[in-house]
Structures are given as C-alpha cells and as structure tokens.
Design a protein around this motif. Structure first.
Motif, PDB file in Angstrom:
ATOM      1  N   ASP A  56       0.825  -1.208   0.000  1.00  0.00           N
ATOM      2  CA  ASP A  56       0.000   0.000   0.000  1.00  0.00           C
ATOM      3  C   ASP A  56       0.859   1.258   0.000  1.00  0.00           C
ATOM      4  O   ASP A  56       0.575   2.217  -0.709  1.00  0.00           O
ATOM      5  CB  ASP A  56      -0.943   0.020   1.200  1.00  0.00           C
ATOM      6  N   ARG A  57       1.911   1.251   0.809  1.00  0.00           N
ATOM      7  CA  ARG A  57       2.790   2.425   0.869  1.00  0.00           C
ATOM      8  C   ARG A  57       3.524   2.624  -0.457  1.00  0.00           C
ATOM      9  O   ARG A  57       3.640   3.757  -0.942  1.00  0.00           O
ATOM     10  CB  ARG A  57       3.791   2.262   2.019  1.00  0.00           C
TER      11      ARG A  57
ATOM     12  N   ARG B  50       2.491   1.692  -3.387  1.00  0.00           N
ATOM     13  CA  ARG B  50       1.484   2.165  -4.357  1.00  0.00           C
ATOM     14  C   ARG B  50       1.144   3.630  -4.122  1.00  0.00           C
ATOM     15  O   ARG B  50       0.865   4.371  -5.063  1.00  0.00           O
ATOM     16  CB  ARG B  50       0.229   1.309  -4.275  1.00  0.00           C
ATOM     17  N   TRP B  51       1.144   4.069  -2.871  1.00  0.00           N
ATOM     18  CA  TRP B  51       0.901   5.477  -2.575  1.00  0.00           C
ATOM     19  C   TRP B  51       1.959   6.341  -3.250  1.00  0.00           C
ATOM     20  O   TRP B  51       1.641   7.350  -3.871  1.00  0.00           O
ATOM     21  CB  TRP B  51       0.891   5.703  -1.061  1.00  0.00           C
ATOM     22  N   TYR B  52       3.212   5.946  -3.137  1.00  0.00           N
ATOM     23  CA  TYR B  52       4.288   6.682  -3.809  1.00  0.00           C
ATOM     24  C   TYR B  52       4.080   6.682  -5.319  1.00  0.00           C
ATOM     25  O   TYR B  52       4.262   7.698  -5.988  1.00  0.00           O
ATOM     26  CB  TYR B  52       5.656   6.069  -3.486  1.00  0.00           C
TER      27      TYR B  52
ATOM     28  N   ASP C 214       1.254   6.393  -6.956  1.00  0.00           N
ATOM     29  CA  ASP C 214       0.132   7.279  -7.269  1.00  0.00           C
ATOM     30  C   ASP C 214       0.546   8.741  -7.193  1.00  0.00           C
ATOM     31  O   ASP C 214       0.142   9.557  -8.046  1.00  0.00           O
ATOM     32  CB  ASP C 214      -1.042   7.016  -6.318  1.00  0.00           C
ATOM     33  N   GLN C 215       1.328   9.091  -6.178  1.00  0.00           N
ATOM     34  CA  GLN C 215       1.796  10.466  -6.034  1.00  0.00           C
ATOM     35  C   GLN C 215       2.628  10.886  -7.250  1.00  0.00           C
ATOM     36  O   GLN C 215       2.499  12.001  -7.748  1.00  0.00           O
ATOM     37  CB  GLN C 215       2.634  10.621  -4.755  1.00  0.00           C
TER      38      GLN C 215
END
Length: 151
Positions: A43-44, A46-48, A50-51
C-alpha cells in the motif's frame, strides 16, 4: 493384506497426530501477521506510485528514495518469510500423514517422520529470521518526530 487396528491404538494415533496440528495453527497465525505487514508495504509503495503518476511528486528526494529502498527490502524479506512458513506448514502436514500411516500400516518410517519434522523446524526458523529482519528494517527507517524538539 488385512490391517488389524485396536481401539486404544487408534486413540493414541489420533492424539499423536494432533500435536503437530497445533503447530499448524501457530504457523497460520504467523502467516496472517506477515501477509498483513506485506499488504501495508505494498500500500505504501502504491501510494508513492500514485503520487508520482498524479504529478504531486516530480522527483523523489533522498528520504523518499531511502524509504522506497527500505520498502523493497521489507517486501523481499516478507516474501521469504511467507515462503519459509508455507513450506514449514507443508512439512508439518507431511509429518501428520506419515504419523497416521505409521500407526495404520506400522512400517518403519521413523526416519522420514523425523526428517520432515526437522525440515519444518528449519523452515520455521528461516521464516522467523526473515520476519525479524523485516521488522528491523521497518523500525530502522521509521522516523517519529519528537514533540519536544529533541532528537
């Protein structure tokens, strides 16, 4: 070939075969913890991603690169731990099957049972070592600011 089984030996056989099943429960719990940790790592990451895709981050700074590298290492050790523990569960299942066969057919398979159990313990040890390394990486990269401003 007729197999003769008395009731008292069946009860003892089931009791003996149930002991490794408790080990399977413990392995299952460890796998549950590890898959949860792996999901948070993914999840972390993927967050990067997405950012970056949304243009919020144009280039990673050093701290972000360090965190992404740590996430990559954590994911690798989590995967290894999951692989070790899954292998251990399979070895324990094999041990249970052989214990039941030994009680029913009574062949001399003690060495195979001992080998499978030894492989299971070795795999559990490998999984726990990988889990320890993954947690160590996670805590080493965690930066919690001091509310009083002290480092």
């Amino acid at each position: 070939m007729e197999i003769q089984i008395d009731n008292s030996s069946v009860v003892q056989l089931i009791q003996l075969s149930l002991v490794p099943v408790f080990l399977l429960v413990a392995i299952g719990q460890m796998l549950n913890v590890l898959t949860g940790r792996l999901a948070r790592v993914i999840d972390r990451a993927r967050w990067y991603e997405d950012q970056k895709n949304e243009g919020i981050i144009t280039a990673y700074n050093e701290r972000q690169k360090d965190e992404l590298n740590a996430l990559r290492r954590r994911m690798r050790f989590s995967n290894w731990a999951i692989n070790f523990l899954t292998g251990a569960a399979l070895f324990v299942c094999g041990t249970v099957v052989l214990l039941l066969l030994k009680g029913i057919v009574a062949p001399s398979i003690d060495n195979f049972i001992l080998a499978l159990f030894t492989f299971a313990m070795t795999a559990i040890t490998g999984g726990l070592i990988c889990f320890f390394i993954e947690v160590s990486i996670a805590t080493a990269t965690l930066k919690i600011p001091d509310p009083d401003g002290y480092d």
